[in-house]
Design a protein around this motif. Structure first.
Motif, PDB file in Angstrom:
ATOM      1  N   ASN A 181      47.443  49.457  48.132  1.00 25.34           N
ATOM      2  CA  ASN A 181      48.650  48.676  48.408  1.00 25.34           C
ATOM      3  C   ASN A 181      48.843  47.201  47.808  1.00 25.34           C
ATOM      4  N   ARG A 182      47.664  46.684  47.848  1.00 24.81           N
ATOM      5  CA  ARG A 182      47.508  45.109  47.382  1.00 24.81           C
ATOM      6  C   ARG A 182      47.518  44.829  46.046  1.00 24.81           C
ATOM      7  N   GLN A 183      47.398  45.907  45.142  1.00 24.51           N
ATOM      8  CA  GLN A 183      47.368  45.815  43.792  1.00 24.51           C
ATOM      9  C   GLN A 183      48.621  44.726  43.194  1.00 24.51           C
ATOM     10  N   GLY A 184      49.563  45.001  44.056  1.00 26.46           N
ATOM     11  CA  GLY A 184      50.747  44.332  43.275  1.00 26.46           C
ATOM     12  C   GLY A 184      50.934  42.895  43.778  1.00 26.46           C
ATOM     13  N   LEU A 185      50.064  42.243  44.603  1.00 27.48           N
ATOM     14  CA  LEU A 185      49.888  40.877  44.694  1.00 27.48           C
ATOM     15  C   LEU A 185      49.356  39.928  43.712  1.00 27.48           C
ATOM     16  N   TYR A 186      48.757  40.909  42.631  1.00 26.19           N
ATOM     17  CA  TYR A 186      48.128  39.938  41.600  1.00 26.19           C
ATOM     18  C   TYR A 186      48.575  40.281  40.277  1.00 26.19           C
ATOM     19  N   ASP A 187      48.657  39.035  39.629  1.00 26.41           N
ATOM     20  CA  ASP A 187      49.110  39.039  38.324  1.00 26.41           C
ATOM     21  C   ASP A 187      48.265  38.685  37.140  1.00 26.41           C
ATOM     22  N   CYS A 188      48.206  39.460  36.046  1.00 21.02           N
ATOM     23  CA  CYS A 188      47.227  39.527  34.773  1.00 21.02           C
ATOM     24  C   CYS A 188      48.092  38.170  34.052  1.00 21.02           C
ATOM     25  N   TYR A 189      47.236  37.233  34.011  1.00 23.22           N
ATOM     26  CA  TYR A 189      47.768  36.136  33.213  1.00 23.22           C
ATOM     27  C   TYR A 189      47.077  35.991  31.673  1.00 23.22           C
ATOM     28  N   GLU A 190      46.141  36.754  31.522  1.00 25.02           N
ATOM     29  CA  GLU A 190      45.349  36.643  30.148  1.00 25.02           C
ATOM     30  C   GLU A 190      44.612  37.950  30.093  1.00 25.02           C
ATOM     31  N   GLN A 191      44.541  38.304  29.127  1.00 26.37           N
ATOM     32  CA  GLN A 191      43.453  39.564  28.618  1.00 26.37           C
ATOM     33  C   GLN A 191      42.805  39.229  27.190  1.00 26.37           C
ATOM     34  N   LYS A 192      41.533  39.366  27.240  1.00 26.69           N
ATOM     35  CA  LYS A 192      40.623  39.243  26.283  1.00 26.69           C
ATOM     36  C   LYS A 192      39.850  40.130  25.837  1.00 26.69           C
ATOM     37  N   GLU A 193      40.158  40.778  24.618  1.00 29.51           N
ATOM     38  CA  GLU A 193      39.781  42.115  23.943  1.00 29.51           C
ATOM     39  C   GLU A 193      38.276  41.682  23.967  1.00 29.51           C
ATOM     40  N   THR A 194      37.459  42.764  24.065  1.00 27.34           N
ATOM     41  CA  THR A 194      35.988  42.764  23.629  1.00 27.34           C
ATOM     42  C   THR A 194      35.789  44.005  22.839  1.00 27.34           C
ATOM     43  N   TRP A 195      34.458  44.188  22.350  1.00 25.29           N
ATOM     44  CA  TRP A 195      34.061  45.258  21.204  1.00 25.29           C
ATOM     45  C   TRP A 195      34.327  46.489  21.931  1.00 25.29           C
ATOM     46  N   ASN A 196      34.038  46.555  23.046  1.00 23.27           N
ATOM     47  CA  ASN A 196      34.044  47.982  23.986  1.00 23.27           C
ATOM     48  C   ASN A 196      35.206  47.894  25.018  1.00 23.27           C
ATOM     49  N   GLY A 197      36.057  47.188  25.029  1.00 19.01           N
ATOM     50  CA  GLY A 197      37.052  47.035  26.016  1.00 19.01           C
ATOM     51  C   GLY A 197      37.822  45.948  26.387  1.00 19.01           C
ATOM     52  N   CYS A 198      37.980  45.547  27.321  1.00 20.23           N
ATOM     53  CA  CYS A 198      38.981  44.348  27.663  1.00 20.23           C
ATOM     54  C   CYS A 198      38.452  43.614  28.946  1.00 20.23           C
ATOM     55  N   ILE A 199      38.608  42.244  28.873  1.00 17.17           N
ATOM     56  CA  ILE A 199      38.580  41.432  29.992  1.00 17.17           C
ATOM     57  C   ILE A 199      39.753  40.868  30.565  1.00 17.17           C
ATOM     58  N   PHE A 200      40.109  41.213  31.898  1.00 17.99           N
ATOM     59  CA  PHE A 200      41.495  40.766  32.572  1.00 17.99           C
ATOM     60  C   PHE A 200      41.171  39.559  33.288  1.00 17.99           C
ATOM     61  N   PHE A 201      41.891  38.820  33.347  1.00 19.89           N
ATOM     62  CA  PHE A 201      42.126  37.569  34.280  1.00 19.89           C
ATOM     63  C   PHE A 201      43.316  37.440  35.235  1.00 19.89           C
ATOM     64  N   LEU A 202      42.804  37.657  36.418  1.00 18.38           N
ATOM     65  CA  LEU A 202      44.013  37.829  37.575  1.00 18.38           C
ATOM     66  C   LEU A 202      44.205  36.683  38.490  1.00 18.38           C
ATOM     67  N   LYS A 203      45.387  36.503  38.808  1.00 23.85           N
ATOM     68  CA  LYS A 203      45.635  35.339  39.882  1.00 23.85           C
ATOM     69  C   LYS A 203      46.488  36.114  41.018  1.00 23.85           C
ATOM     70  N   LYS A 204      46.324  35.412  42.081  1.00 22.72           N
ATOM     71  CA  LYS A 204      47.329  35.681  43.193  1.00 22.72           C
ATOM     72  C   LYS A 204      48.280  34.645  43.555  1.00 22.72           C
ATOM     73  N   TYR A 205      49.618  35.112  43.968  1.00 21.28           N
ATOM     74  CA  TYR A 205      50.655  34.271  44.267  1.00 21.28           C
ATOM     75  C   TYR A 205      50.148  33.148  45.155  1.00 21.28           C
ATOM     76  N   ALA A 206      50.437  31.827  45.032  1.00 20.55           N
ATOM     77  CA  ALA A 206      50.216  30.707  45.681  1.00 20.55           C
ATOM     78  C   ALA A 206      48.923  30.586  46.092  1.00 20.55           C
TER      79      ALA A 206
END
Length: 267
Positions: free
Chosen positions: A159-184
């Motif tokens: 239920n809480r996943q909607g509180l987070y926003d991904c502001y940056e993504q960094k591709e790697t050789w086997n996947g991706c790194i997601f950078f998340l922030k929460k409002y306020a």
């Protein structure tokens, strides 16, 4: 937990320090923030020369949640289970009670535990969860995999996943790194996704500590359009299959003991 809080109250004699100490035992701080706040509060309360405060800080690897997150504790503290049973028995056991009366009370306590366990099994195996959130495929999969009590804990994070926003993504050789922030909230979290193995690893380390996928992981699952929870995010001990395997092991053990008894009786 309460032993440390009792000592903090007796040794430090400061409500401000006690409040901070309690938060650090229950809340995950970034390591730098933990040490910064500790020294700030200790200085404010005039406890820099307090021997107990110095000693307890040196032992922070044993009590600070931020430093314990790499170790699996199933979300429990050291004495949580026995404290729960003690609280139950304390309602009925009296100081001058006769021995046979105490035995009866303990039998009632065991009956209570068995009833609670049987009720949990019934709710898991013989009831159906009403899907109540938009991410129904993930919710449905969680309800089928986890026991009922664990499912409701997982659902909170879903239920809480909607509180987070991904502001940056960094591709790697086997996947991706997601950078998340929460409002306020100034804090950031990183989720590493391996697309080859469909494994997720979050900086909050809830999976390592409690064995449960966190809201940050669910946010990434949504972004990657996953229809089910990856196997890497499901700890076997929380699933419905875990009890079945445990029951089978007990049954096999009883059969082995019976076979040994029969052989002994024959020869």
């Amino acid at each position: 937990f309460w032993h440390l809080m009792k000592n903090a109250n007796a040794k430090a004699k400061s409500n401000v320090f006690k409040s901070m100490f309690g938060r650090m035992m229950k809340k995950a701080y970034p390591i730098g923030d933990l040490e910064e706040e500790w020294f700030a509060v200790v200085g404010k309360c005039g406890l820099r020369q307090n021997k107990w405060v110095e000693k307890i800080f040196e032992m922070r690897l044993l009590w600070a949640e931020s430093l314990l997150r790499d170790t699996f504790f199933a979300g429990m503290r050291s004495t949580q289970r026995c404290e729960q049973m003690n609280a139950f028995l304390k309602q009925y056991l009296k100081k001058n009670m006769r021995f046979y009366e105490s035995v009866i009370i303990h039998e009632l306590a065991l009956t209570h535990l068995r009833h609670t366990g049987a009720k949990a099994v019934y709710e898991t195996e013989d009831t159906i969860v009403v899907l109540a959130i938009a991410l129904q495929k993930l919710e449905k999969h969680a309800s089928e995999v986890y026991t009922r009590n664990v499912f409701f804990r997982v659902k909170k994070h879903l239920n809480r996943q909607g509180l987070y926003d991904c502001y940056e993504q960094k591709e790697t050789w086997n996947g991706c790194i997601f950078f998340l922030k929460k409002y306020a909230d100034d804090r950031t979290w990183t989720v590493e996704l391996n697309r080859r193995t469909l494994s997720l690893k979050c900086s909050c380390k809830k999976m390592e500590w409690k064995g449960l996928p966190c809201a940050h992981m669910f946010r990434v699952m949504l972004m990657e359009n996953m229809q089910s929870i990856p196997k890497s995010c499901i700890l076997k001990r929380w699933t419905c299959e875990a009890r079945e395997e445990a029951d089978n092991e007990v049954l096999e053990g009883r059969q082995e003991i019976y076979a040994e008894l029969v052989q002994t009786a024959r020869f």
